[in-house]
Design a protein around this motif. Structure first.
Motif, short mmCIF file in Angstrom:
data_model
loop_
_atom_site.label_atom_id
_atom_site.label_comp_id
_atom_site.label_asym_id
_atom_site.label_seq_id
_atom_site.Cartn_x
_atom_site.Cartn_y
_atom_site.Cartn_z
N LEU A 164 0.83 -1.21 0.00
CA LEU A 164 0.00 0.00 0.00
C LEU A 164 0.86 1.25 0.00
CD1 LEU A 164 -2.78 -1.17 2.46
CD2 LEU A 164 -3.09 -0.57 0.04
N VAL A 179 2.28 1.84 -3.51
CA VAL A 179 1.28 2.41 -4.41
C VAL A 179 1.09 3.90 -4.10
CG1 VAL A 179 -1.15 2.35 -5.13
CG2 VAL A 179 0.11 0.21 -4.77
N ARG A 180 0.98 4.25 -2.81
CA ARG A 180 0.82 5.67 -2.43
C ARG A 180 2.03 6.50 -2.85
NH1 ARG A 180 -1.38 3.43 2.36
NH2 ARG A 180 0.64 3.64 3.37
N THR A 205 -6.88 1.01 -2.44
CA THR A 205 -6.34 1.77 -3.58
C THR A 205 -7.39 2.05 -4.64
OG1 THR A 205 -5.70 -0.22 -4.80
CG2 THR A 205 -4.05 0.75 -3.28
#
Length: 192
Positions: free
Chosen positions: A56, A59-60, A92
């Protein structure tokens, strides 16, 4: 999602062990026309349950809104560090496809042997569900699970992103990157 679109982007994430306590993750953003369009890196604890949070964060850290699918090279990495792909998809808003490459009976027996009192880890593994075999245009078979995307679309996505063999290109390139990070197996540096 419009599958024929050339600008379709996958974020492929693969790992490489980096020693006894850490494992490196490399992520590659690749367009359907196979142009590499970005990278992100992370690190997880071997034998822990921090892989989902690391993915996560990766992705951020990309700060992108144009990724159509997240591809994972396996749902269980770094000595039974179980990823929660459903959580990744929910948080997401991007569908997730987990790809593996060999037929097997699964890892439940191994997980329960090594972590007999870890009900959360065992439950996380069971929640992954069954894999589906996908025959690729290369004549080879990979195995997938998908979240936020119909199984047929996930199979087509993997086939479209596979040039040869049975590993979709974003995952193949991510694996190469992960293997060449400092501290990865085969490198001299044991830090990341």
């Amino acid at each position: 999602m419009h599958m024929p679109k050339k600008g379709l982007r996958a974020f492929g994430i693969a790992e490489s062990y980096a020693g006894r306590t850490r494992s490196n993750l490399a992520g590659v953003v690749m367009r359907k026309d196979l142009r590499v369009d970005g990278f992100a890196f992370g690190s997880v604890t071997v034998g822990a349950m921090d892989a989902t949070d690391t993915i996560l964060k990766m992705v951020r850290d990309l700060r992108r809104r144009d990724i159509n699918v997240i591809l994972l090279s396996g749902c269980v990495i770094a000595w039974f560090n179980v990823i929660d792909p459903g959580r990744v998809a929910r948080e997401t808003g991007i569908p997730v496809i987990c790809v593996t490459y060999e037929e097997s009976d699964g890892l439940l027996e191994d997980i329960t042997r090594h972590f007999p009192d870890d009900a959360a880890r065992i439950s996380a593994y069971r929640q992954l569900g069954e894999r589906t075999a996908v025959r690729l245009h290369t004549g080879l078979t990979c195995f997938i699970r998908s979240w936020g995307l119909a199984q047929d679309d996930a199979a087509r996505f993997c086939d479209d992103f596979t040039c040869e063999g049975k590993i979709p290109e974003p995952l193949r390139v991510a694996r190469l990157c992960a293997r060449n990070l400092p501290g990865a197996a085969g490198t001299d540096d044991d830090t990341f």
